[in-house]
Design an enzyme around this catalytic site. Structure first.
Site, PDB file in Angstrom:
ATOM      1  N   LYS A  81     -11.482  -3.013   2.283  1.00 33.32           N
ATOM      2  CA  LYS A  81     -10.628  -3.303   3.359  1.00 33.32           C
ATOM      3  C   LYS A  81     -10.073  -4.708   3.283  1.00 33.32           C
ATOM      4  O   LYS A  81     -11.045  -5.758   2.964  1.00 33.32           O
ATOM      5  CB  LYS A  81     -11.304  -3.153   4.684  1.00 33.32           C
ATOM      6  N   SER A  96       4.305   1.554  -4.800  1.00 31.51           N
ATOM      7  CA  SER A  96       3.149   0.844  -4.730  1.00 31.51           C
ATOM      8  C   SER A  96       3.200  -0.283  -3.802  1.00 31.51           C
ATOM      9  O   SER A  96       4.342  -0.640  -3.122  1.00 31.51           O
ATOM     10  CB  SER A  96       3.113   0.394  -6.016  1.00 31.51           C
ATOM     11  N   TYR A 102      -0.342   3.270  -3.695  1.00 31.62           N
ATOM     12  CA  TYR A 102      -1.361   2.870  -4.637  1.00 31.62           C
ATOM     13  C   TYR A 102      -1.391   1.397  -5.083  1.00 31.62           C
ATOM     14  O   TYR A 102      -0.191   0.734  -4.799  1.00 31.62           O
ATOM     15  CB  TYR A 102      -1.259   3.535  -6.062  1.00 31.62           C
TER      16      TYR A 102
END
Length: 116
Positions: free
Chosen positions: A9, A25, A58
């Protein structure tokens, strides 16, 4: 039994750019990726603190220590430069293993996106 748990995180970083014409992305400063144990191509969930948007994309590596956080492609419509976001990745693991797992949680300076 396998469960999905938080693996990495990056808490509260500022969006530095949004590039609608890129193929997709999120570009993340390499130093932040390393600190959060994220790899290029890893699926990440993004939460926009400013507007509540949540989406998956991603990760791609940005220049190290640049502070770059750029949303690319369609995700660029879900943020504005200056928005604060949270970036997370998850991992599947055995239930018993998950009880002792310690995720990589980092808290950069949200004004500069630096670790110091």
């Amino acid at each position: 039994m396998q469960i999905e748990v938080i693996k990495s995180k990056i808490h509260r970083v500022k969006v530095t750019g949004a590039d609608l014409n890129y193929i997709g992305s999120i570009t993340i400063d390499e130093a932040l990726m390393q600190a959060a144990n994220l790899i290029e191509g890893e699926k990440v969930a993004v939460v926009n603190v400013n507007n509540g948007e949540r989406f998956d994309t991603y990760a791609i590596k940005g220049n190290k220590n640049s502070g770059e956080i750029t949303l690319n492609g369609p995700a660029a419509r879900k943020v504005h430069k200056g928005d604060i976001i949270i970036i997370m990745s998850y991992a599947l693991m055995d239930f018993e293993e998950a009880k002792n797992f310690k995720p990589w949680l980092i808290f950069p300076n949200e004004n500069t996106n630096s670790l110091t």
